[in-house]
Design a protein around this motif. Structure first.
Motif, PDB file in Angstrom:
ATOM      1  N   LYS A  85       0.766  -1.166   0.121  1.00 28.47           N
ATOM      2  CA  LYS A  85      -0.042  -0.107  -0.071  1.00 28.47           C
ATOM      3  C   LYS A  85       0.814   1.221   0.143  1.00 28.47           C
ATOM      4  O   LYS A  85       0.504   2.198  -0.718  1.00 28.47           O
ATOM      5  CB  LYS A  85      -0.915  -0.031   1.114  1.00 28.47           C
ATOM      6  CG  LYS A  85      -1.879   1.082   1.282  1.00 28.47           C
ATOM      7  CD  LYS A  85      -2.925   0.966   0.375  1.00 28.47           C
ATOM      8  CE  LYS A  85      -3.839   2.290   0.264  1.00 28.47           C
ATOM      9  NZ  LYS A  85      -3.144   3.556  -0.296  1.00 28.47           N
ATOM     10  N   GLY A  89       0.437   2.261  -3.551  1.00 27.42           N
ATOM     11  CA  GLY A  89      -0.813   2.938  -3.399  1.00 27.42           C
ATOM     12  C   GLY A  89      -2.110   2.363  -3.538  1.00 27.42           C
ATOM     13  O   GLY A  89      -2.891   2.791  -2.864  1.00 27.42           O
ATOM     14  N   VAL A  91      -5.200  -0.165  -3.265  1.00 28.10           N
ATOM     15  CA  VAL A  91      -5.932  -1.085  -2.191  1.00 28.10           C
ATOM     16  C   VAL A  91      -6.023  -2.373  -2.958  1.00 28.10           C
ATOM     17  O   VAL A  91      -5.641  -3.548  -2.122  1.00 28.10           O
ATOM     18  CB  VAL A  91      -7.462  -0.530  -1.928  1.00 28.10           C
ATOM     19  CG1 VAL A  91      -8.050  -1.668  -1.163  1.00 28.10           C
ATOM     20  CG2 VAL A  91      -7.313   0.720  -1.227  1.00 28.10           C
TER      21      VAL A  91
ATOM     22  N   ASP B 125     -16.549   4.193  -2.598  1.00 25.44           N
ATOM     23  CA  ASP B 125     -15.340   4.785  -2.293  1.00 25.44           C
ATOM     24  C   ASP B 125     -14.380   5.134  -3.482  1.00 25.44           C
ATOM     25  O   ASP B 125     -13.812   6.360  -3.557  1.00 25.44           O
ATOM     26  CB  ASP B 125     -14.495   4.065  -1.281  1.00 25.44           C
ATOM     27  CG  ASP B 125     -15.380   3.565   0.145  1.00 25.44           C
ATOM     28  OD1 ASP B 125     -16.088   4.603   0.611  1.00 25.44           O
ATOM     29  OD2 ASP B 125     -15.329   2.488   0.497  1.00 25.44           O
ATOM     30  N   GLU B 126     -13.983   4.180  -4.038  1.00 21.39           N
ATOM     31  CA  GLU B 126     -13.354   4.170  -5.306  1.00 21.39           C
ATOM     32  C   GLU B 126     -13.701   5.100  -6.410  1.00 21.39           C
ATOM     33  O   GLU B 126     -12.843   5.956  -7.027  1.00 21.39           O
ATOM     34  CB  GLU B 126     -12.950   2.889  -5.867  1.00 21.39           C
ATOM     35  CG  GLU B 126     -12.326   1.826  -4.864  1.00 21.39           C
ATOM     36  CD  GLU B 126     -12.971   1.300  -3.950  1.00 21.39           C
ATOM     37  OE1 GLU B 126     -14.238   1.674  -4.057  1.00 21.39           O
ATOM     38  OE2 GLU B 126     -12.389   0.794  -3.091  1.00 21.39           O
ATOM     39  N   ALA B 192      -5.770  -2.855   3.982  1.00 20.68           N
ATOM     40  CA  ALA B 192      -5.461  -1.724   3.052  1.00 20.68           C
ATOM     41  C   ALA B 192      -6.270  -0.570   2.978  1.00 20.68           C
ATOM     42  O   ALA B 192      -5.934   0.681   2.704  1.00 20.68           O
ATOM     43  CB  ALA B 192      -5.505  -2.632   1.411  1.00 20.68           C
ATOM     44  N   LEU B 193      -7.814  -0.789   2.966  1.00 22.52           N
ATOM     45  CA  LEU B 193      -8.542   0.412   3.358  1.00 22.52           C
ATOM     46  C   LEU B 193      -8.228   1.304   4.516  1.00 22.52           C
ATOM     47  O   LEU B 193      -8.369   2.475   4.442  1.00 22.52           O
ATOM     48  CB  LEU B 193     -10.064  -0.283   3.438  1.00 22.52           C
ATOM     49  CG  LEU B 193     -10.507  -0.745   2.145  1.00 22.52           C
ATOM     50  CD1 LEU B 193     -12.079  -1.274   2.457  1.00 22.52           C
ATOM     51  CD2 LEU B 193     -10.895   0.510   1.254  1.00 22.52           C
ATOM     52  N   GLU B 196      -5.580   3.441   3.775  1.00 26.12           N
ATOM     53  CA  GLU B 196      -6.134   4.462   2.770  1.00 26.12           C
ATOM     54  C   GLU B 196      -6.779   5.681   3.644  1.00 26.12           C
ATOM     55  O   GLU B 196      -6.726   6.677   3.054  1.00 26.12           O
ATOM     56  CB  GLU B 196      -7.030   3.700   1.584  1.00 26.12           C
ATOM     57  CG  GLU B 196      -7.870   4.496   0.768  1.00 26.12           C
ATOM     58  CD  GLU B 196      -6.895   4.496  -0.378  1.00 26.12           C
ATOM     59  OE1 GLU B 196      -5.861   4.123  -0.773  1.00 26.12           O
ATOM     60  OE2 GLU B 196      -7.361   5.440  -1.522  1.00 26.12           O
TER      61      GLU B 196
END
Lengths: 112, 245
Positions: A85, A89, A91, B125-126, B192-193, B196
Motif C-alpha cells: 500500500k 498505493g 488497495v 469509495d473508489e 489496505a482500506l 487508505e
C-alpha cells in the motif's frame, strides 16, 4: 434467515438513499456543511472506525489461528499489505499480494 | 430509460461522440482491476457461506458497496435476523453520505445531463476518489457523461466479478493456495482500506475502535461487537475534537 431477499432489498434502498439524499440536497441547495460541528466530526470518524473494527472481526472470524506458524503467516501478510500500500498505493494490489503471501505461507507449511 | 426527451438524448449522444463517456470508461480501468478480484472473492465467500449464486449476484447488483456486502453475507449466514445486519450495513455505508455534497460541488446544475439518482447510485469509495481527482480536468459540460462512463465501468466489474466468483467457486477453491488465500482476502482488504483512510490524526480513533471491538468480541456476537467498536472509535474522535462552531 431462510430467505434474506427483503433484507437485501431494504439494505440496497438504504445504501442508495445514503448516497442520494445528501448529494441531491447539496446539489439543489448548494449549502455547505459546517465541518466544525460535533456531529460532523463524529460522522467523519465512522468510516475509519468501521474499517478498524472490521479488520479485528475478520482476523478473528475468517483466519483460524491455531499455531505459531499461522501467527507468522498473518503478521507477514499484514506487513506485505502495508508495504504494498505504501509503495504502490492501490488497495486492490495490496489486498491481493497480502492474501497471496498468506496463502503461499500456509500452503508451504502444509506441504512440510 | 433515463433520457427524458429527444433533445436530451441528442445532447447525450453528442457527448458520447465527443468521447467523454469512453474517456470515463477508460478512467475506470484501475477501479476495474481492483474490483474484479475482490468481487470474485465476494462471490466465492458468499457461496461458501451458503447463499445461492443468484442471491450473491443480486447483492452486488443492488447494493454495490464492497466491505458491507462481505459483512452482510457473514451476518446472514450466522443467522443474525433482519435488523442487526441492516443496521450494520447502513452504518458501514454511512460514510457515503459525505461523498455526495463534495461530489456535487464538481458538477454544475446548469449542465445537468442525467437524473441525480443515476449519478448517486454508483458513488462508492473508489469511484468518488477517482472522480474527484479527474473531474476538474473534464469540461464542465461533459462531466456527468464522463462520470457515467466511470461508474458504469466500476459497476460492471463488480457485478461480473461477483458472478464469476459465485458460479466458479467450486473449481477455484480446489487450488490449495487459493483455498488458503481467500481466508485472508478480507483482513487484507480491511488493512489496505485502513491505510487508505487513516491519517496521523485518526490513529487514536483506530486504536479505540480496534480495542473495543476486540474486547466486545469476547462477550458479544460479531454483529454487535462490530458496531459498538465502531461507535466507540467515532466517539473518541469527536471527544478529542470538540465543536468550535
Amino acid at each position: 434467515m431462510a430467505n434474506p431477499l427483503w433484507l437485501i432489498i431494504v439494505a440496497a434502498i438504504g445504501t442508495f438513499l445514503q448516497r442520494f439524499i445528501p448529494f441531491f440536497i447539496s446539489h439543489t441547495t448548494g449549502k455547505r456543511r459546517n465541518r466544525n460541528s460535533w456531529w460532523e466530526t463524529f460522522l467523519e470518524g465512522i468510516g475509519p472506525a468501521a474499517i478498524a473494527s472490521l479488520l479485528i472481526i475478520s482476523l478473528s472470524s475468517d483466519v483460524h489461528i491455531q499455531s505459531t506458524f499461522q501467527v507468522i503467516a498473518v503478521l507477514a501478510a499484514l506487513c506485505v499489505v502495508f508495504l504494498a500500500k505504501k509503495l504502490m498505493g492501490g488497495v486492490a494490489i495490496a489486498t491481493l499480494l497480502g492474501a497471496t503471501v498468506y496463502g503461499l505461507i500456509c500452503w508451504a507449511y502444509g506441504s512440510l | 430509460m433515463f433520457l427524458r426527451s429527444a433533445s436530451v438524448r441528442d445532447r447525450v449522444l453528442k457527448n458520447f461522440e465527443e468521447g467523454c463517456f469512453i474517456s470515463g470508461l477508460k478512467a475506470s480501468m484501475p477501479i476495474v482491476a481492483g474490483y474484479l478480484p475482490i468481487a470474485i472473492s465476494f462471490g466465492l465467500i458468499s457461496v461458501q457461506y451458503g447463499l445461492s449464486p443468484y442471491m450473491t449476484i443480486l447483492i452486488s447488483a443492488v447494493i454495490f458497496a464492497g466491505a458491507s456486502q462481505f459483512v452482510l453475507v457473514s451476518l446472514i449466514s450466522s443467522g443474525a435476523g433482519f435488523w442487526d445486519p441492516l443496521v450494520v450495513v447502513l452504518l458501514m455505508n454511512f460514510r457515503h453520505a459525505f461523498y455526495g455534497p463534495s461530489f456535487a460541488r464538481k458538477l454544475s446544475p446548469d449542465h445537468a445531463r442525467f437524473p441525480r439518482a443515476w449519478l448517486a447510485a454508483g458513488l462508492t469509495d473508489e469511484v468518488f476518489a477517482t472522480s474527484l481527482s479527474h473531474l476538474s480536468k473534464v469540461n464542465e459540460q461533459h462531466r456527468e457523461t464522463w462520470y457515467s462512463g466511470l461508474q458504469i465501468g466500476a459497476y460492471t466489474a463488480w457485478v461480473v466479478g461477483t458472478a464469476i466468483g459465485a458460479i466458479s467457486s467450486g473449481q477455484i477453491t480446489h487450488l490449495p493456495i487459493v483455498h488458503q488465500a481467500i481466508h485472508f482476502i478480507l483482513p487484507a482488504l480491511f488493512m489496505a482500506l485502513l491505510l487508505e483512510f487513516t491519517s496521523r490524526n485518526s490513529l487514536i480513533l483506530v486504536f479505540v475502535a480496534a480495542s473495543v471491538t476486540a474486547i466486545m468480541f469476547f462477550v458479544l456476537p460479531t454483529y454487535q461487537a462490530m458496531p459498538i467498536g465502531m461507535l466507540a472509535g467515532a466517539l473518541s474522535m469527536s471527544w478529542r475534537k470538540p465543536a468550535h462552531g
